[in-house]
Scaffold this active site. Structure first.
Site, PDB file in Angstrom:
ATOM      1  CG  ASP A 189     -32.401  44.088 -70.787  1.00 31.85           C
ATOM      2  OD1 ASP A 189     -32.839  44.405 -69.660  1.00 31.85           O
ATOM      3  OD2 ASP A 189     -31.717  44.855 -71.471  1.00 31.85           O
ATOM      4  CG  HIS A 194     -36.572  48.131 -71.598  1.00 32.91           C
ATOM      5  ND1 HIS A 194     -36.244  49.277 -72.277  1.00 32.91           N
ATOM      6  CD2 HIS A 194     -35.426  47.699 -71.001  1.00 32.91           C
ATOM      7  CE1 HIS A 194     -34.945  49.526 -72.113  1.00 32.91           C
ATOM      8  NE2 HIS A 194     -34.439  48.587 -71.334  1.00 32.91           N
ATOM      9  CB  ILE A 209     -37.792  53.479 -73.854  1.00 31.98           C
ATOM     10  CG1 ILE A 209     -36.769  52.927 -72.847  1.00 31.98           C
ATOM     11  CG2 ILE A 209     -38.298  54.847 -73.422  1.00 31.98           C
ATOM     12  CD1 ILE A 209     -35.524  53.784 -72.691  1.00 31.98           C
ATOM     13  N   GLY A 212     -32.411  49.464 -75.928  1.00 35.10           N
ATOM     14  CA  GLY A 212     -31.441  49.944 -76.913  1.00 35.10           C
ATOM     15  C   GLY A 212     -30.837  48.807 -77.712  1.00 35.10           C
TER      16      GLY A 212
END
Length: 286
Positions: A189, A194, A209, A212
Site C-alpha cells: 500500500d 501515509h 497517518i 487504516g
C-alpha cells in the site's frame, strides 16, 4: 462525472492471480509490530521462517504484495482523486486457515453505492479461492469519497454495533512505532498519504497517518494474542469501521467484551483524549 451509478453498481472488478511466501507473511506481521518481544514464543509463531502462523487480516494485503505504485480509485463508472478517499470499513471472513504460502485467484464486484450528499460510499466484495479451487476468504470493504456525492443515489443504511451495558471484559494497551507506516507500506500500500508529509497536508492532515488497515491488523493481533491465546486458527472473521486517524507512534486502547462467539471492541487513541479510531469492531471466534 467521477461516479456513474448506472455503470458502477454491480460492476465486476478485474480478477487477479497472486501468490505469497512465508517471507511475505513475516513482513506483514512485522508491519503490525510482531516481534517486539523478540524472544517470546508466542511472538515467534508469527515469524517462523517456513511455517509462520497467519493472521487472517493478511488477506487484506495478499493480492497486492510487492506493488510499488500508489493505488488508483478507478473502477467501472468510478474515477476519483486518491486524496479525497479514506477507508470506510473492512471485513475478512476466512473459510479455512490461510496457509503460510500459496497461490490464489480473486474475483470481485461493486455491491453497494451510497450517496451521502457531500460524499459517496463505495462497497466492494472480493472472493478468493486457492489453486485447488477451494474458497480461502471473502473480503468486504468500503471507501468514503469526500466531495463525490450528489449523484442521485440512495443514502444507504446507518448501522452501529451496540456495546454491552457493562464494564469491558478486557482492556488492551498497544503502542505503535514512529516508523510503523513506512514499514507497513512495504506490504503493497504505497498511498503517499501515509509517507509524504506534503501530500498529507494537502489532504487535510498535519502529518502522514497510519494506514487504516495497519491499525485494523494491529487490533486483530492484539485481540488474538490476549484473548485467544495467540492462536490465529481460532479467528473466523474480523470486521471494523474506520472512525478516525492514528498517527504513527501513538498508542491504541482497546476495550473488549465477550458476547457469545464474538469479541466486540472499540478502539481509541490514548494521547488524544481517547479519540475514536475503530468502531463496530467484531472478531468472530471459530
Amino acid at each position: 462525472m467521477p461516479i456513474d451509478p448506472q455503470v458502477a453498481l454491480g460492476a465486476e472488478l478485474p480478477g487477479r492471480e497472486f501468490s505469497w511466501t512465508p517471507s511475505d507473511v513475516q513482513l506483514y506481521h512485522l508491519g503490525l509490530g510482531a516481534g517486539a518481544a523478540s524472544t517470546d514464543p508466542g511472538e515467534l509463531r508469527y515469524l517462523h521462517d517456513r511455517t509462520p502462523q497467519v493472521l487472517p487480516t493478511f488477506a487484506t494485503v495478499a493480492p497486492t504484495l510487492g506493488e510499488t505504485e500508489a493505488p488508483k480509485v478507478s473502477f467501472p463508472g468510478i474515477d476519483i482523486d486518491l486524496a479525497n478517499v479514506v477507508h470506510g470499513h473492512q471485513e475478512v471472513i476466512v473459510h479455512k486457515p490461510i496457509p503460510a504460502s500459496g497461490k490464489a485467484s480473486s474475483t470481485g464486484r461493486i455491491t453497494e453505492l451510497w450517496d451521502k450528499g457531500s460524499a459517496a460510499v463505495i462497497v466492494q466484495e472480493l472472493t478468493v479461492v486457492g489453486s485447488d479451487g477451494e474458497p480461502l476468504w471473502t473480503a468486504r470493504s468500503s471507501i468514503f469519497a469526500r466531495g463525490e456525492g450528489g449523484f442521485g443515489g440512495e443514502r444507504g443504511p446507518s448501522t452501529k454495533t451496540q456495546l454491552p451495558d457493562r464494564a469491558p471484559d478486557a482492556e488492551l494497551i498497544t503502542p505503535t512505532l514512529p516508523q510503523q507506516a513506512l514499514l507497513y507500506r512495504l506490504c503493497g500500500d504505497r498511498n503517499p498519504l501515509h509517507s509524504d508529509p506534503e501530500f498529507a497536508k494537502a489532504a487535510g492532515f498535519p502529518a502522514p497517518i497510519l494506514h487504516g488497515l495497519c491499525t485494523y491488523g494491529i487490533v486483530a493481533k492484539a485481540l488474538t494474542d490476549a484473548l485467544l491465546a495467540g492462536d490465529t486458527t481460532r479467528v473466523a472473521g474480523f470486521r471494523a469501521k474506520f472512525a478516525g486517524v492514528l498517527y504513527p507512534g501513538e498508542t491504541l486502547r482497546t476495550k473488549v467484551w465477550r458476547e457469545g462467539n464474538d469479541l466486540i471492541a472499540t478502539v481509541t487513541v490514548v494521547e488524544r483524549d481517547h479519540a475514536p479510531v475503530l468502531t463496530d469492531v467484531t472478531l468472530r471466534i471459530a
